[in-house]
Enzyme design. Structure first.
Site: not given
Length: 416
Positions: A329, A331
């Site tokens: 991930d 983000r």
């Protein structure tokens, strides 16, 4: 485009002029917009620039195409007449804390108001935030009205099914020392990584330490406010909030492999209900497609997941992403709380999210979360149970079950 609008030579800005001082210095965290100084990312007058990068984020490339084709005058400045915000937001005490807001310009919607004289003199100062009013018209809200989960009130939720909102578009503005601190690295390491991983697109990152603000070429965010926005400064106002990261395939096209659109719709319904009850609903929509890895990577991962020998499996959900992208991930929710600080919020009464990363980022920034709200089981698409099981096992909020036990049991995923 006339020849007079072209410069005779290219002016490089990758090194500071010896002995020169900035006409418009930036003092991040100053108590007023004028003391802080304007953010100037103009390319028409390089001598005025006081930041790295330019306005428009990823859309700056399309602006370059428009200029190169002759469709846009490269020295044209925007006419900001009647573009002022349609609702009042701020200022709040968080705007003056250089550690609270590092990824956006808190004064970005008040440019025309605070720098009117400079703009009149020809300085190209542009807003990085715009605030308007609109209505959302979603079939799911019409269904909620038909099912009596929502009732029209004529002010916020209308009999037609449309919902009145205040919409806020925010472009990223990064204060590099604050970004580095948030990620636990040095400014030098951050600037070098940004320089190298953009293939040297912004040489000022490593040659201009005097420029501490960066306009990154990435997407921004949109905030949707439900209810009476004048209640923002009142800390007694009950806040319902969903922070949502972009998922074009589900949000727009309704793909059933994930819970993104159902959870977004659930958040919108809860936010509309909060506004009707005298509180405020807040939807934060971040452009971070495919966990900020992009849609191409997302679709490659979909293929890898479905073609596994054992089929799509919760236990290998994150591993498949890491195999393709090198990271599970990207983000990194460390910057996400900035918009909550910008809204002046210190507490979220109902947080419509199961994400441990979002919860930890908000509470780590001193924002109290009273209640966490999971997506209702009947809103989870059939193909998305793998995702939900995997995320619960990885730490997502679950009000009742232990997903790691379910995965270890070997029971079919549809039983989860």
């Amino acid at each position: 485009m006339s020849q007079s609008n072209r410069t005779d030579h290219i002016r490089l800005t990758s090194h500071p002029v010896p002995g020169a001082t900035h006409e418009f210095p930036i003092r991040w965290g100053a108590p007023t917009a004028r003391e802080r100084g304007p953010i100037i990312g103009t390319v028409s007058r390089p001598q005025d620039r006081n930041v790295i990068g330019t306005h428009g984020g990823s859309y700056a490339v399309y602006r370059a195409l428009a200029v190169s084709s002759g469709a846009l005058d490269p020295i044209r400045r925007p006419d900001l007449t009647n573009t002022h915000p349609a609702a009042t937001v701020g200022p709040f005490s968080q705007w003056m804390d250089p550690e609270r807001i590092v990824a956006l310009d808190p004064w970005g919607h008040l440019v025309a108001e605070n720098f009117r004289a400079e703009i009149a003199e020809g300085i190209d100062i542009r807003p990085s935030i715009a605030i308007t009013r609109a209505r959302l018209d979603l079939p799911e809200i019409q269904a909620a009205l038909a099912a009596k989960r929502l009732e029209p009130d004529g002010e916020f939720v209308h009999a037609s099914g449309s919902v009145s909102v205040v919409k806020i578009a925010i472009d990223p503005v990064w204060y590099l020392p604050g970004i580095a601190q948030r990620f636990g690295t040095s400014v030098t390491n951050l600037r070098r990584a940004l320089f190298e991983q953009t293939a040297g697109m912004f040489p000022e990152l490593v040659t201009r330490p005097d420029l501490q603000v960066f306009l990154p070429p990435i997407g921004g965010m949109t905030v949707y406010l439900f209810g009476d926005v004048t209640k923002l400064p009142d800390h007694r106002t009950k806040i319902t909030c969903r922070v949502h990261d972009e998922c074009n395939g589900s949000d727009v096209f309704g793909s059933d492999i994930c819970t993104c659109r159902p959870y977004l719709i659930h958040g919108i319904e809860e936010c509309a209900r909060a506004g009707q009850a005298g509180g405020l609903g807040v939807i934060v929509y971040n452009r971070k497609e495919g966990r900020a890895l992009g849609e191409v990577t997302k679709f490659l991962v979909y293929n890898a997941r479905k073609r596994q020998e054992a089929g799509d499996d919760a236990a290998a959900y994150f591993e498949r992403t890491e195999c393709v992208a090198g990271v599970q991930d990207a983000r990194f929710q460390q910057l996400m709380p900035d918009v909550i600080h910008w809204l002046g919020l210190k507490r979220i009464d109902r947080f419509i999210s199961m994400s441990d990363m979002k919860y930890d980022a908000l509470t780590g920034q001193g924002i109290e979360i009273v209640e966490r709200v999971a997506i209702p089981d009947d809103m989870i698409p059939a193909d998305a149970h793998v995702e939900i099981a995997a995320k619960k096992a990885a730490g997502y909020f679950s009000p009742d079950q232990k997903p790691e036990d379910l995965i270890a049991s070997g029971r079919p995923l549809e039983k989860y």
